[in-house]
Design a protein around this motif. Structure first.
Motif, PDB file in Angstrom:
ATOM      1  N   LEU A 105       0.817  -1.216   0.000  1.00  0.00           N
ATOM      2  CA  LEU A 105       0.000   0.000   0.000  1.00  0.00           C
ATOM      3  C   LEU A 105       0.848   1.262   0.000  1.00  0.00           C
ATOM      4  O   LEU A 105       0.408   2.317  -0.483  1.00  0.00           O
ATOM      5  N   LYS A 106       2.067   1.171   0.515  1.00  0.00           N
ATOM      6  CA  LYS A 106       2.947   2.348   0.608  1.00  0.00           C
ATOM      7  C   LYS A 106       4.053   2.366  -0.441  1.00  0.00           C
ATOM      8  O   LYS A 106       4.789   3.347  -0.537  1.00  0.00           O
ATOM      9  N   MET A 107       4.181   1.284  -1.205  1.00  0.00           N
ATOM     10  CA  MET A 107       5.246   1.193  -2.202  1.00  0.00           C
ATOM     11  C   MET A 107       5.076   2.296  -3.244  1.00  0.00           C
ATOM     12  O   MET A 107       4.030   2.405  -3.885  1.00  0.00           O
ATOM     13  N   ARG A 108       6.101   3.111  -3.406  1.00  0.00           N
ATOM     14  CA  ARG A 108       6.030   4.269  -4.301  1.00  0.00           C
ATOM     15  C   ARG A 108       6.476   3.858  -5.703  1.00  0.00           C
ATOM     16  O   ARG A 108       7.652   3.966  -6.049  1.00  0.00           O
ATOM     17  N   ILE A 109       5.521   3.393  -6.494  1.00  0.00           N
ATOM     18  CA  ILE A 109       5.851   2.910  -7.839  1.00  0.00           C
ATOM     19  C   ILE A 109       4.996   3.565  -8.926  1.00  0.00           C
ATOM     20  O   ILE A 109       5.044   3.159 -10.081  1.00  0.00           O
ATOM     21  N   PHE A 110       4.230   4.594  -8.558  1.00  0.00           N
ATOM     22  CA  PHE A 110       3.474   5.360  -9.544  1.00  0.00           C
ATOM     23  C   PHE A 110       4.173   6.697  -9.751  1.00  0.00           C
ATOM     24  O   PHE A 110       4.725   7.277  -8.815  1.00  0.00           O
ATOM     25  N   GLY A 122       7.476  12.675 -13.354  1.00  0.00           N
ATOM     26  CA  GLY A 122       7.810  11.404 -13.987  1.00  0.00           C
ATOM     27  C   GLY A 122       8.616  10.450 -13.119  1.00  0.00           C
ATOM     28  O   GLY A 122       9.060   9.415 -13.595  1.00  0.00           O
ATOM     29  N   LYS A 123       8.789  10.777 -11.849  1.00  0.00           N
ATOM     30  CA  LYS A 123       9.532   9.917 -10.934  1.00  0.00           C
ATOM     31  C   LYS A 123       8.569   8.997 -10.189  1.00  0.00           C
ATOM     32  O   LYS A 123       7.469   9.407  -9.828  1.00  0.00           O
ATOM     33  N   MET A 124       9.002   7.760  -9.947  1.00  0.00           N
ATOM     34  CA  MET A 124       8.184   6.840  -9.157  1.00  0.00           C
ATOM     35  C   MET A 124       8.215   7.311  -7.716  1.00  0.00           C
ATOM     36  O   MET A 124       9.157   7.047  -6.983  1.00  0.00           O
ATOM     37  N   ASN A 125       7.182   8.042  -7.347  1.00  0.00           N
ATOM     38  CA  ASN A 125       7.161   8.722  -6.059  1.00  0.00           C
ATOM     39  C   ASN A 125       5.821   8.599  -5.342  1.00  0.00           C
ATOM     40  O   ASN A 125       5.667   9.119  -4.249  1.00  0.00           O
ATOM     41  N   LEU A 126       4.841   7.936  -5.982  1.00  0.00           N
ATOM     42  CA  LEU A 126       3.493   7.869  -5.427  1.00  0.00           C
ATOM     43  C   LEU A 126       3.076   6.421  -5.200  1.00  0.00           C
ATOM     44  O   LEU A 126       3.446   5.529  -5.964  1.00  0.00           O
ATOM     45  N   SER A 127       2.263   6.217  -4.178  1.00  0.00           N
ATOM     46  CA  SER A 127       1.758   4.882  -3.859  1.00  0.00           C
ATOM     47  C   SER A 127       0.398   4.666  -4.514  1.00  0.00           C
ATOM     48  O   SER A 127      -0.222   5.604  -5.016  1.00  0.00           O
ATOM     49  N   VAL A 128      -0.089   3.439  -4.441  1.00  0.00           N
ATOM     50  CA  VAL A 128      -1.429   3.138  -4.949  1.00  0.00           C
ATOM     51  C   VAL A 128      -2.471   3.936  -4.179  1.00  0.00           C
ATOM     52  O   VAL A 128      -3.489   4.341  -4.742  1.00  0.00           O
ATOM     53  N   GLN A 129      -2.228   4.206  -2.914  1.00  0.00           N
ATOM     54  CA  GLN A 129      -3.143   5.030  -2.132  1.00  0.00           C
ATOM     55  C   GLN A 129      -3.111   6.476  -2.614  1.00  0.00           C
ATOM     56  O   GLN A 129      -4.154   7.115  -2.713  1.00  0.00           O
ATOM     57  N   ASP A 130      -1.909   6.978  -2.930  1.00  0.00           N
ATOM     58  CA  ASP A 130      -1.775   8.355  -3.402  1.00  0.00           C
ATOM     59  C   ASP A 130      -2.536   8.599  -4.703  1.00  0.00           C
ATOM     60  O   ASP A 130      -3.084   9.679  -4.910  1.00  0.00           O
ATOM     61  N   VAL A 131      -2.543   7.583  -5.585  1.00  0.00           N
ATOM     62  CA  VAL A 131      -3.180   7.756  -6.894  1.00  0.00           C
ATOM     63  C   VAL A 131      -4.619   7.236  -6.908  1.00  0.00           C
ATOM     64  O   VAL A 131      -5.274   7.230  -7.951  1.00  0.00           O
ATOM     65  N   HIS A 132      -5.114   6.798  -5.741  1.00  0.00           N
ATOM     66  CA  HIS A 132      -6.471   6.264  -5.623  1.00  0.00           C
ATOM     67  C   HIS A 132      -6.708   5.114  -6.601  1.00  0.00           C
ATOM     68  O   HIS A 132      -7.770   5.013  -7.222  1.00  0.00           O
ATOM     69  N   GLY A 133      -5.678   4.240  -6.704  1.00  0.00           N
ATOM     70  CA  GLY A 133      -5.754   3.096  -7.600  1.00  0.00           C
ATOM     71  C   GLY A 133      -6.423   1.905  -6.949  1.00  0.00           C
ATOM     72  O   GLY A 133      -6.625   1.858  -5.730  1.00  0.00           O
ATOM     73  N   GLY A 134      -6.750   0.933  -7.761  1.00  0.00           N
ATOM     74  CA  GLY A 134      -7.369  -0.286  -7.269  1.00  0.00           C
ATOM     75  C   GLY A 134      -6.353  -1.366  -6.960  1.00  0.00           C
ATOM     76  O   GLY A 134      -5.199  -1.294  -7.382  1.00  0.00           O
ATOM     77  N   LEU A 135      -6.801  -2.358  -6.219  1.00  0.00           N
ATOM     78  CA  LEU A 135      -6.025  -3.568  -5.970  1.00  0.00           C
ATOM     79  C   LEU A 135      -6.809  -4.740  -6.536  1.00  0.00           C
ATOM     80  O   LEU A 135      -7.999  -4.882  -6.254  1.00  0.00           O
ATOM     81  N   LEU A 136      -6.154  -5.560  -7.321  1.00  0.00           N
ATOM     82  CA  LEU A 136      -6.725  -6.817  -7.782  1.00  0.00           C
ATOM     83  C   LEU A 136      -5.841  -7.915  -7.201  1.00  0.00           C
ATOM     84  O   LEU A 136      -4.689  -8.059  -7.597  1.00  0.00           O
ATOM     85  N   ILE A 137      -6.365  -8.649  -6.228  1.00  0.00           N
ATOM     86  CA  ILE A 137      -5.589  -9.633  -5.476  1.00  0.00           C
ATOM     87  C   ILE A 137      -5.959 -11.032  -5.965  1.00  0.00           C
ATOM     88  O   ILE A 137      -7.136 -11.421  -5.919  1.00  0.00           O
ATOM     89  N   VAL A 138      -4.953 -11.774  -6.401  1.00  0.00           N
ATOM     90  CA  VAL A 138      -5.153 -13.094  -6.988  1.00  0.00           C
ATOM     91  C   VAL A 138      -4.239 -14.094  -6.290  1.00  0.00           C
ATOM     92  O   VAL A 138      -3.025 -13.872  -6.198  1.00  0.00           O
ATOM     93  N   SER A 139      -4.817 -15.183  -5.801  1.00  0.00           N
ATOM     94  CA  SER A 139      -3.999 -16.228  -5.179  1.00  0.00           C
ATOM     95  C   SER A 139      -3.242 -16.978  -6.272  1.00  0.00           C
ATOM     96  O   SER A 139      -3.791 -17.265  -7.338  1.00  0.00           O
ATOM     97  N   GLN A 140      -1.969 -17.281  -6.002  1.00  0.00           N
ATOM     98  CA  GLN A 140      -1.160 -17.986  -6.998  1.00  0.00           C
ATOM     99  C   GLN A 140      -0.092 -18.812  -6.298  1.00  0.00           C
ATOM    100  O   GLN A 140       1.024 -18.353  -6.068  1.00  0.00           O
ATOM    101  N   PHE A 141      -0.449 -20.069  -5.970  1.00  0.00           N
ATOM    102  CA  PHE A 141       0.472 -20.940  -5.244  1.00  0.00           C
ATOM    103  C   PHE A 141       1.722 -21.254  -6.052  1.00  0.00           C
ATOM    104  O   PHE A 141       2.763 -21.596  -5.488  1.00  0.00           O
TER     105      PHE A 141
END
Length: 148
Positions: free
Chosen positions: A50-55, A60-79
């Motif tokens: 949630l805090k990873m700054r990859i947006f 143009g710098k990766m300085n924003l989190s998914v929370q900062d950009v109000h992005g979605g999360l798509l969570i998929v289980s993958q054993f």
């Protein structure tokens, strides 16, 4: 816990021909519980992503989190993230958590994500899923959360 996090401009999971979950801009999170993993590890993994700054910010710098950009999360289980290919050509999945434990930790992770973030979509644990995504960048980051 293991995860592969992909920054996406859109992603969806299709099960039996129907869309089970879909997001626009955000993170596709492929997640795997390994033997011995705990809820504390799942919680730390969620906090990290949630805090990873990859947006990108306005510069143009990766300085924003998914929370900062109000992005979605798509969570998929993958054993299969727990695959060990060191012994031959057929992957071994012995490090993956047993199905009941994997399901419990996946459901805990999703529940915590929904409590912490406004837009969370999922696949379905142990289903045959088709994951469609547009990887933005591409940005793909593997994350391992071990007991400290």
């Amino acid at each position: 816990m293991l995860a592969v996090i992909q920054r996406v401009s859109e992603a969806r999971v299709v099960i039996d021909g129907g869309v089970a979950g879909a997001i626009g801009r955000g993170l596709l999170v492929l997640v795997c519980a390994e033997r011995g993993d705990t809820e504390a590890q799942a919680d730390r993994l969620l906090a990290k992503l949630l805090k990873m700054r990859i947006f990108s910010d306005d510069a143009g710098k990766m300085n924003l989190s998914v929370q900062d950009v109000h992005g979605g999360l798509l969570i998929v289980s993958q054993f299969t993230l727990a695959a060990d290919v060191s012994g031959g050509n057929r992957p071994s999945f012995t490090q993956a958590a047993p199905p009941d434990e994997g399901r419990r930790l996946y459901e805990h992770f999703v529940q915590q994500a929904r409590a912490a973030h406004p837009q969370v979509e999922t696949g379905r644990f142990a289903a045959d899923m088709k994951v469609h995504l547009v990887n933005d960048g591409p940005v793909t980051i593997p994350v391992t959360m071990r007991t400290p």
